[in-house]
Design a protein around this motif. Structure first.
Motif, PDB file in Angstrom:
ATOM      1  N   ASN A  24       0.827  -1.204   0.000  1.00  0.00           N
ATOM      2  CA  ASN A  24       0.000   0.000   0.000  1.00  0.00           C
ATOM      3  C   ASN A  24       0.865   1.258   0.000  1.00  0.00           C
ATOM      4  O   ASN A  24       0.554   2.233  -0.694  1.00  0.00           O
ATOM      5  CB  ASN A  24      -0.924  -0.004   1.215  1.00  0.00           C
ATOM      6  CG  ASN A  24      -1.998   1.062   1.120  1.00  0.00           C
ATOM      7  OD1 ASN A  24      -2.791   1.076   0.194  1.00  0.00           O
ATOM      8  ND2 ASN A  24      -2.013   1.979   2.081  1.00  0.00           N
ATOM      9  N   GLU A  25       1.937   1.249   0.781  1.00  0.00           N
ATOM     10  CA  GLU A  25       2.802   2.421   0.845  1.00  0.00           C
ATOM     11  C   GLU A  25       3.442   2.724  -0.519  1.00  0.00           C
ATOM     12  O   GLU A  25       3.479   3.878  -0.950  1.00  0.00           O
ATOM     13  CB  GLU A  25       3.895   2.222   1.904  1.00  0.00           C
ATOM     14  CG  GLU A  25       3.389   2.212   3.338  1.00  0.00           C
ATOM     15  CD  GLU A  25       2.967   3.588   3.827  1.00  0.00           C
ATOM     16  OE1 GLU A  25       3.257   4.585   3.148  1.00  0.00           O
ATOM     17  OE2 GLU A  25       2.344   3.662   4.906  1.00  0.00           O
ATOM     18  N   CYS A  28       0.605   3.746  -3.225  1.00  0.00           N
ATOM     19  CA  CYS A  28       0.145   5.131  -3.075  1.00  0.00           C
ATOM     20  C   CYS A  28       1.150   6.107  -3.679  1.00  0.00           C
ATOM     21  O   CYS A  28       0.764   7.120  -4.291  1.00  0.00           O
ATOM     22  CB  CYS A  28      -0.084   5.458  -1.604  1.00  0.00           C
ATOM     23  SG  CYS A  28      -1.573   4.712  -0.899  1.00  0.00           S
ATOM     24  N   ARG A  29       2.417   5.815  -3.535  1.00  0.00           N
ATOM     25  CA  ARG A  29       3.447   6.687  -4.108  1.00  0.00           C
ATOM     26  C   ARG A  29       3.481   6.576  -5.628  1.00  0.00           C
ATOM     27  O   ARG A  29       3.758   7.556  -6.320  1.00  0.00           O
ATOM     28  CB  ARG A  29       4.806   6.353  -3.474  1.00  0.00           C
ATOM     29  CG  ARG A  29       4.922   6.921  -2.065  1.00  0.00           C
ATOM     30  CD  ARG A  29       6.054   6.279  -1.268  1.00  0.00           C
ATOM     31  NE  ARG A  29       6.222   6.970   0.006  1.00  0.00           N
ATOM     32  CZ  ARG A  29       5.428   6.790   1.067  1.00  0.00           C
ATOM     33  NH1 ARG A  29       4.403   5.952   1.006  1.00  0.00           N
ATOM     34  NH2 ARG A  29       5.649   7.459   2.190  1.00  0.00           N
ATOM     35  N   ASP A 175       6.869   4.997   8.613  1.00  0.00           N
ATOM     36  CA  ASP A 175       6.512   6.404   8.473  1.00  0.00           C
ATOM     37  C   ASP A 175       6.843   7.130   9.773  1.00  0.00           C
ATOM     38  O   ASP A 175       6.103   7.050  10.752  1.00  0.00           O
ATOM     39  CB  ASP A 175       5.023   6.536   8.144  1.00  0.00           C
ATOM     40  CG  ASP A 175       4.615   7.969   7.828  1.00  0.00           C
ATOM     41  OD1 ASP A 175       5.396   8.894   8.118  1.00  0.00           O
ATOM     42  OD2 ASP A 175       3.507   8.159   7.304  1.00  0.00           O
ATOM     43  N   TRP A 349       9.637   5.069   3.418  1.00  0.00           N
ATOM     44  CA  TRP A 349       8.894   4.502   2.292  1.00  0.00           C
ATOM     45  C   TRP A 349       9.227   5.182   0.965  1.00  0.00           C
ATOM     46  O   TRP A 349       9.107   4.549  -0.095  1.00  0.00           O
ATOM     47  CB  TRP A 349       7.390   4.581   2.571  1.00  0.00           C
ATOM     48  CG  TRP A 349       6.935   3.645   3.630  1.00  0.00           C
ATOM     49  CD1 TRP A 349       6.390   3.951   4.840  1.00  0.00           C
ATOM     50  CD2 TRP A 349       6.982   2.197   3.584  1.00  0.00           C
ATOM     51  NE1 TRP A 349       6.101   2.805   5.564  1.00  0.00           N
ATOM     52  CE2 TRP A 349       6.465   1.719   4.794  1.00  0.00           C
ATOM     53  CE3 TRP A 349       7.428   1.278   2.633  1.00  0.00           C
ATOM     54  CZ2 TRP A 349       6.369   0.364   5.092  1.00  0.00           C
ATOM     55  CZ3 TRP A 349       7.332  -0.075   2.920  1.00  0.00           C
ATOM     56  CH2 TRP A 349       6.802  -0.524   4.133  1.00  0.00           C
TER      57      TRP A 349
END
Length: 352
Positions: A24-25, A28-29, A175, A349
């Protein structure tokens, strides 16, 4: 690019773990960088078949086992010629995307399950699962690039026949804006965070608690997470007369989880095997040292004697001894916390 992710679960699944956080990290980027991301995964009864979350399109089909054929059917009927690249994240049994997709692909592996199959499943499922992982990687993925999240995972892949030149290590991260130090509990607090599965061996930590209570009668051990072992762990807690000292929270939201990580004096991670142990970094960023099993994966994330302590696997007395030493020595614990936070700062991340 148009990117397709195939993974067992997604971040909103009740059983989601570190693999889903990782994906997910980075996904999203990718979205923020202008790429299109679609994520195929299994569906929990509480989830919709389709969602768009933070710009990621989620397709959910199949359950714990049927997700594998569902992935092939969905790809062939809906996804062909729609994507530029495929990222397959394996959770033990691969999806065998090499058989039905000819676009460029990368395989992400958090850890090679191996003996975990034997520990988690009945023999009639464990042996086929182990064979599918071993021979599947060797033959179906012999020309596919691999991403491993730790050196332990890389070495495990090499041992089952993946050429070293095909493997790149890309670490987990944390994070630092979200996971950060807070106020410690006024009374001794030990915390575990993770899925309550047999291979996590939370029972070992529970059995260690009686050895600590003579010196620290106010000690609390908080177990955060849910899973198939929850009822048996509750029974063990009652059997040992520890219901006043051990708290089961079940699943909690991220804010609550972080609060416990910040308040904890020590985290415990008694697992038999991990790819890395993402919660180790999260605890570290919160200023909490980790006492963990000296096993694959956790050897990568815990620097023994500096950011935490590694102990022999499945030995409650030794685990209790090291926990007791840390609880008694505030200065040593504080020094470990400082080094743990410094280590966590090295993993972010954006770099991943």
């Amino acid at each position: 690019m148009k990117i397709l992710i195939i993974n067992w679960r997604d971040p909103t699944h009740p059983w989601a773990g570190g693999a889903e956080v990782f994906l997910n990290e980075v996904a999203c980027r990718w979205v923020k960088a202008g790429h299109s991301v679609t994520w195929f995964c299994g569906k929990h009864e509480s989830q919709n078949q389709q969602d768009c979350i933070e710009g990621i399109d989620f397709y959910r089909r199949g359950s714990i086992y049927s997700v594998y054929p569902a992935a092939a059917v969905t790809y062939l009927s809906r996804f062909q010629r729609r994507f530029d690249v495929l990222l397959e994240s394996t959770n033990g049994i691969p999806f065998f995307t090499t058989f039905y997709s000819n676009i460029p692909k990368v395989t992400l592996v958090h850890h090679v399950h191996g003996e975990v199959f034997m520990d988690e499943l009945p023999w009639y499922l464990a042996y086929p699962g182990r064979a599918l992982e071993y021979f599947g990687f060797q033959f179906a993925y012999k020309n596919t690039p691999f991403i491993a999240v730790s050196d332990s995972t890389k070495q495990a892949l090499i041992e089952i026949g993946i050429p070293e030149k095909q493997i790149t290590i890309i670490h987990n991260a944390v994070d630092g804006a979200v996971y950060k130090p807070g106020i410690k509990s006024q009374t001794p607090l030990i915390v575990f965070v993770g899925r309550l599965r047999h291979y996590k061996r939370v029972d070992v930590a529970i059995r260690a608690m009686p050895y600590l209570l003579n010196e620290f009668p106010e000690l609390k051990f908080t177990i955060i997470g849910s899973g198939p072992m929850e009822s048996s762990l509750l029974e063990l807690t009652k059997k040992l007369g520890l219901t006043n000292n051990i708290q089961f929270t079940g699943y909690v939201d991220q804010a609550t989880k972080i609060k416990y990580m910040q308040r904890a004096h020590i985290a415990v991670h008694p697992s038999m095997k991990e790819g890395w142990g993402l919660t180790v970094l999260e605890f570290n960023a919160c200023g909490t040292p980790v006492v963990a099993s000296n096993v694959l994966g956790l050897r990568d994330s815990v620097i023994d004697g500096e950011t935490g302590v590694l102990v022999p696997f499945a030995n409650p007395k030794t685990l209790a001894h090291e926990l007791l030493r840390l609880l008694q020595d505030h200065d040593r614990r504080s020094q470990m916390a400082d080094k743990a936070m410094a280590l966590a700062e090295q993993f972010n991340w954006d770099r991943t």
